[in-house]
Design an enzyme around this catalytic site. Structure first.
Site, PDB file in Angstrom:
ATOM      1  N   LYS A  22      -2.745  13.799  -6.422  1.00 11.45           N
ATOM      2  CA  LYS A  22      -2.534  13.063  -5.165  1.00 11.45           C
ATOM      3  C   LYS A  22      -1.585  11.874  -5.372  1.00 11.45           C
ATOM      4  CE  LYS A  22      -4.917   9.538  -2.503  1.00 11.45           C
ATOM      5  NZ  LYS A  22      -4.783   8.302  -3.272  1.00 11.45           N
ATOM      6  N   ASN A  23      -1.888  11.039  -6.365  1.00 13.36           N
ATOM      7  CA  ASN A  23      -1.105   9.815  -6.477  1.00 13.36           C
ATOM      8  C   ASN A  23       0.312  10.045  -7.007  1.00 13.36           C
ATOM      9  OD1 ASN A  23      -3.074   8.325  -5.276  1.00 13.36           O
ATOM     10  ND2 ASN A  23      -3.983   7.579  -7.183  1.00 13.36           N
ATOM     11  N   ARG A  93      -1.836   4.538   2.066  1.00 16.06           N
ATOM     12  CA  ARG A  93      -1.240   3.487   1.251  1.00 16.06           C
ATOM     13  C   ARG A  93       0.201   3.810   0.872  1.00 16.06           C
ATOM     14  NH1 ARG A  93      -2.223  -1.371   1.044  1.00 16.06           N
ATOM     15  NH2 ARG A  93      -1.135  -2.370  -0.653  1.00 16.06           N
ATOM     16  N   CYS A 117      -7.382   2.850   1.367  1.00 16.42           N
ATOM     17  CA  CYS A 117      -8.799   2.532   1.202  1.00 16.42           C
ATOM     18  C   CYS A 117      -9.051   1.024   1.191  1.00 16.42           C
ATOM     19  CB  CYS A 117      -9.316   3.130  -0.109  1.00 16.42           C
ATOM     20  SG  CYS A 117      -9.418   4.909  -0.066  1.00 16.42           S
ATOM     21  N   ARG A 122      -5.109  -5.860  -1.866  1.00 15.42           N
ATOM     22  CA  ARG A 122      -3.943  -4.990  -2.010  1.00 15.42           C
ATOM     23  C   ARG A 122      -2.617  -5.584  -1.478  1.00 15.42           C
ATOM     24  NH1 ARG A 122      -5.827   1.193  -1.246  1.00 15.42           N
ATOM     25  NH2 ARG A 122      -4.492   1.459  -3.028  1.00 15.42           N
ATOM     26  N   PRO A 123      -2.178  -6.719  -2.034  1.00 13.94           N
ATOM     27  CA  PRO A 123      -0.914  -7.321  -1.597  1.00 13.94           C
ATOM     28  C   PRO A 123       0.282  -6.480  -2.040  1.00 13.94           C
ATOM     29  CG  PRO A 123      -1.765  -8.486  -3.507  1.00 13.94           C
ATOM     30  CD  PRO A 123      -2.812  -7.478  -3.123  1.00 13.94           C
ATOM     31  N   ILE A 124       1.476  -6.742  -1.457  1.00 17.08           N
ATOM     32  CA  ILE A 124       2.692  -6.034  -1.892  1.00 17.08           C
ATOM     33  C   ILE A 124       3.758  -7.023  -2.378  1.00 17.08           C
ATOM     34  CG2 ILE A 124       2.312  -3.944  -0.529  1.00 17.08           C
ATOM     35  CD1 ILE A 124       4.428  -5.098   1.468  1.00 17.08           C
ATOM     36  N   ASP A 125       3.295  -8.187  -2.828  1.00 12.41           N
ATOM     37  CA  ASP A 125       4.243  -9.222  -3.270  1.00 12.41           C
ATOM     38  C   ASP A 125       5.141  -8.750  -4.413  1.00 12.41           C
ATOM     39  OD1 ASP A 125       1.573  -9.399  -4.562  1.00 12.41           O
ATOM     40  OD2 ASP A 125       2.585 -10.829  -5.855  1.00 12.41           O
ATOM     41  N   GLN A 126       4.626  -7.894  -5.298  1.00 13.32           N
ATOM     42  CA  GLN A 126       5.449  -7.452  -6.439  1.00 13.32           C
ATOM     43  C   GLN A 126       6.524  -6.444  -6.005  1.00 13.32           C
ATOM     44  OE1 GLN A 126       5.142  -8.980  -9.564  1.00 13.32           O
ATOM     45  NE2 GLN A 126       3.885 -10.219  -8.195  1.00 13.32           N
ATOM     46  N   ASP A 305     -10.035   4.551 -10.369  1.00 18.76           N
ATOM     47  CA  ASP A 305     -10.330   5.627  -9.412  1.00 18.76           C
ATOM     48  C   ASP A 305     -11.491   6.517  -9.856  1.00 18.76           C
ATOM     49  OD1 ASP A 305      -8.208   4.634  -8.004  1.00 18.76           O
ATOM     50  OD2 ASP A 305      -6.797   6.180  -8.607  1.00 18.76           O
ATOM     51  N   ILE A 327      -9.715  -4.131 -11.491  1.00 19.95           N
ATOM     52  CA  ILE A 327      -8.501  -3.915 -10.679  1.00 19.95           C
ATOM     53  C   ILE A 327      -8.696  -4.354  -9.224  1.00 19.95           C
ATOM     54  CG2 ILE A 327      -6.713  -2.229  -9.995  1.00 19.95           C
ATOM     55  CD1 ILE A 327      -6.890  -2.401 -13.022  1.00 19.95           C
ATOM     56  N   ARG A 397      -8.794  12.855   2.424  1.00 21.10           N
ATOM     57  CA  ARG A 397      -7.480  12.260   2.154  1.00 21.10           C
ATOM     58  C   ARG A 397      -7.016  12.567   0.730  1.00 21.10           C
ATOM     59  NH1 ARG A 397      -7.430   6.579   2.107  1.00 21.10           N
ATOM     60  NH2 ARG A 397      -5.520   7.136   1.046  1.00 21.10           N
TER      61      ARG A 397
HETATM   62  N1  EPU Z   1      -1.157  -5.900  -6.861  1.00 19.10           N
HETATM   63  C1  EPU Z   1      -0.649  -7.138  -6.569  1.00 19.10           C
HETATM   64  N2  EPU Z   1       0.588  -7.196  -5.988  1.00 19.10           N
HETATM   65  C2  EPU Z   1       1.316  -6.094  -5.690  1.00 19.10           C
HETATM   66  C3  EPU Z   1       0.781  -4.837  -5.998  1.00 19.10           C
HETATM   67  C4  EPU Z   1      -0.464  -4.772  -6.586  1.00 19.10           C
HETATM   68  O1  EPU Z   1      -1.263  -8.161  -6.820  1.00 19.10           O
HETATM   69  O2  EPU Z   1       2.427  -6.240  -5.156  1.00 19.10           O
HETATM   70  C5  EPU Z   1      -2.480  -5.814  -7.525  1.00 19.10           C
HETATM   71  C6  EPU Z   1      -3.510  -5.079  -6.669  1.00 19.10           C
HETATM   72  O3  EPU Z   1      -4.142  -5.949  -5.762  1.00 19.10           O
HETATM   73  C7  EPU Z   1      -4.436  -4.510  -7.699  1.00 19.10           C
HETATM   74  C8  EPU Z   1      -3.528  -4.219  -8.885  1.00 19.10           C
HETATM   75  O4  EPU Z   1      -2.352  -4.993  -8.664  1.00 19.10           O
HETATM   76  O5  EPU Z   1      -5.357  -5.478  -8.107  1.00 19.10           O
HETATM   77  C9  EPU Z   1      -3.135  -2.779  -9.051  1.00 19.10           C
HETATM   78  O6  EPU Z   1      -2.568  -2.283  -7.848  1.00 19.10           O
HETATM   79  P1  EPU Z   1      -1.535  -1.081  -7.825  1.00 19.10           P
HETATM   80  O7  EPU Z   1      -0.304  -1.561  -7.125  1.00 19.10           O
HETATM   81  O8  EPU Z   1      -1.437  -0.504  -9.173  1.00 19.10           O
HETATM   82  O9  EPU Z   1      -2.270  -0.069  -6.867  1.00 19.10           O
HETATM   83  P2  EPU Z   1      -1.647   0.805  -5.733  1.00 19.10           P
HETATM   84  O10 EPU Z   1      -0.293   1.252  -6.095  1.00 19.10           O
HETATM   85  O11 EPU Z   1      -1.875   0.153  -4.406  1.00 19.10           O
HETATM   86  C10 EPU Z   1      -2.420   3.044  -6.794  1.00 19.10           C
HETATM   87  C11 EPU Z   1      -3.222   4.218  -6.331  1.00 19.10           C
HETATM   88  C12 EPU Z   1      -4.691   3.817  -6.270  1.00 19.10           C
HETATM   89  C13 EPU Z   1      -5.127   3.358  -7.649  1.00 19.10           C
HETATM   90  C14 EPU Z   1      -4.222   2.226  -8.145  1.00 19.10           C
HETATM   91  C15 EPU Z   1      -4.522   1.786  -9.555  1.00 19.10           C
HETATM   92  C16 EPU Z   1      -1.675   5.348  -4.895  1.00 19.10           C
HETATM   93  C17 EPU Z   1      -1.295   5.733  -3.525  1.00 19.10           C
HETATM   94  N3  EPU Z   1      -2.763   4.610  -5.017  1.00 19.10           N
HETATM   95  O12 EPU Z   1      -2.628   2.035  -5.815  1.00 19.10           O
HETATM   96  O13 EPU Z   1      -5.385   4.999  -5.918  1.00 19.10           O
HETATM   97  O14 EPU Z   1      -6.447   2.888  -7.559  1.00 19.10           O
HETATM   98  O15 EPU Z   1      -2.849   2.639  -8.078  1.00 19.10           O
HETATM   99  O16 EPU Z   1      -4.370   2.845 -10.431  1.00 19.10           O
HETATM  100  O17 EPU Z   1      -1.022   5.714  -5.857  1.00 19.10           O
HETATM  101  C18 EPU Z   1      -7.176   6.239  -5.074  1.00 19.10           C
HETATM  102  O18 EPU Z   1      -6.547   7.252  -5.419  1.00 19.10           O
HETATM  103  O19 EPU Z   1      -8.379   6.270  -4.683  1.00 19.10           O
HETATM  104  C19 EPU Z   1      -6.491   4.951  -5.108  1.00 19.10           C
HETATM  105  C20 EPU Z   1      -6.946   3.879  -4.482  1.00 19.10           C
END
Ligand code: EPU
Length: 419
Positions: A22-23, A93, A117, A122-126, A305, A327, A397
């Site tokens: 999925k991811n 997401r 979820c 879950r910020p997107i600042d990075q 996960d 996380i 999903r």
């Molecule tokens: N984070 C920030 N800033 C950012 C991005 C992330 O602070 O700009 C923090 C998040 O808040 C979190 C950590 O960094 O604490 C990791 O977040 P990451 O960006 O790695 O997560 P994601 O890309 O939103 C993906 C998977 C998630 C999985 C995580 C961690 C997808 C669509 N989602 O999320 O999958 O838990 O990586 O491996 O790829 C799931 O499949 O159930 C799921 C939630």
């Protein structure tokens, strides 16, 4: 609305085929939009709602998509809109990957803020930091992110946190950035590597994916290609944990055992028998397992996960286990439901202390997110009596045909309409 009805208490036996990840797929599909010539034919597509959502987003943007027998063909030679203003973006997401992909190819995009979820802030600042470093301006207004650049220029970007999403999104935008982009403190998850392999198959120049430093040399154009998505590490982990919890013997097929090492190691530590093949893993369990401590970490650490499914296993394992969810700050909501089934778990912040009980008892429970749903399905399979799991739209999903796969292993599980 639908629900799953599970009559638990049976061990599971047999073979289960793991679907495409999925991811990985939810990033690879949006990434296909950067091909200005030829079609992308992507194989091993899991039959999940997030993929249906992405298909709708492609149609909204004016691209042609065709689905046939587990493969999806995307023709993005013509993209009619750069504004993804549809409810399907808000349902998941990974829709934010359209931002990086469209920014790379067209230097402009507007995408609604993503959903997904409710497991933390879950910020997107990075992601934004990366786009800006490449030369884009980013604004968030009226619930949507707009990105725009005159030109994108390669640079060195050091991520403050290890983020799968930011690593992939900035990598997508950097495919066409002039010169060289270096991503440091990058995520190393298997799906990051899969996306990089897919982009390279289209003609991108990416090296180092799977390490914490990724180097992208900008190219002028990429073209469609054929690609097969890797197997799902998390679906495989879920079936491994389910077998350990229910007892029995299951061969989990179409996996990359290397991706599952952190999970195999924990199951072995608990006393389960885990046998690695080339592309399969056999888990044997007599249910007589002992509790362990888990700390979720970025890959190659124990995946967040699989933490929720694992908590169900620990709930019926001997002694005390401690889970530290490092996380996401809100990924233990399912514990309340497990306790309704007789588990003995206390949560404080990101830490769950689990005192193993001999058995769980069937109850009516509700999934509030995808992996919580998987945890509750496993709990239902383990428990004495009947469990009804509601909120299964979250499970759909990310898990293809979950009830069929468990039924095939001898689980008594059926899908029904909610009253
Ligand atoms: N984070 C920030 N800033 C950012 C991005 C992330 O602070 O700009 C923090 C998040 O808040 C979190 C950590 O960094 O604490 C990791 O977040 P990451 O960006 O790695 O997560 P994601 O890309 O939103 C993906 C998977 C998630 C999985 C995580 C961690 C997808 C669509 N989602 O999320 O999958 O838990 O990586 O491996 O790829 C799931 O499949 O159930 C799921 C939630």
């Amino acid at each position: 609305m639908e629900k799953l009805i599970i009559n638990g208490g049976k061990s599971i036996y047999g073979e289960v085929e793991i679907s495409g990840a999925k991811n990985a797929v939810v990033a690879i599909l949006p990434a296909a939009i950067i091909a200005s010539k030829g079609k992308c034919c992507i194989d091993n597509i899991p039959n999940i709602e997030d993929v249906n959502c992405i298909e709708r987003i492609f149609e909204y943007l004016g691209c042609k998509v065709e689905r046939k027998e587990g493969a999806l063909t995307i023709d993005s030679t013509v993209v009619k809109s750069l504004n993804a203003n549809t409810e399907h973006v808000r349902k998941m997401r990974a829709s934010y990957y359209f931002l990086g992909a469209l920014l790379g190819r067209f230097k402009e995009a507007r995408v609604e803020l993503p959903g997904g979820c409710p497991i933390g802030s879950r910020p997107i600042d990075q992601h934004i930091k990366g786009f800006e470093a490449l030369g884009a301006s980013v604004t968030i207004e009226c619930g949507a992110v707009s990105v725009k650049a005159e030109r994108l220029v390669g640079t060195s970007i050091y991520f403050d946190v290890i983020s799968v999403g930011a690593t992939i999104n900035v990598m997508l935008a950097a495919v066409f950035a002039e010169g060289v982009t270096i991503l440091e403190n990058a995520a190393k998850e298997p799906h990051v590597v899969d996306v990089a392999n897919f982009l390279n198959s289209m003609g991108a120049k990416i090296k180092g994916a799977g390490t914490d430093t990724i180097k992208i040399t900008g190219v002028d154009e990429v073209v469609g290609c054929n690609y097969s998505v890797i197997p799902d590490q998390i679906e495989a982990g879920t079936f491994m944990v389910a077998t350990a919890a229910c007892g029995g013997e299951v061969k989990i097929k179409n996996v990359i055992p290397k991706h599952l090492e952190s999970i195999s190691a924990k199951l072995i530590e608990m006393g389960a028998n885990v046998i690695e093949g080339d592309d399969n893993i056999i888990v044997k369990s007599d249910k007589n397992l002992k509790g362990v401590n888990i700390k979720t970490l970025p890959y190659p650490g124990f995946p967040t996960d699989v933490q929720q499914p694992m908590s169900t296993l620990l709930a019926v394992s001997k002694g005390r286990s401690v889970i530290n969810e490092s996380i996401y700050e809100n990924r233990l909501k399912h514990v309340e439901e497990l306790n309704r089934m007789g588990a003995n778990i206390t949560v404080e912040g990101r830490v769950a202390v689990i005192d193993g009980v001999e058995k769980l008892k069937g109850a009516n429970v509700k999934a509030t997110d995808l992996r919580a749903g998987a945890a509750l399905v496993i709990a239902g399979l383990v428990a004495e009596g009947t469990t009804v799991v509601e909120g299964i739209q979250h499970i759909d999903r990310g898990y293809p045909n979950i009830e069929e796969k468990f039924k095939h292993l001898g689980g008594d599980i059926t899908r029904a309409k909610c009253d």
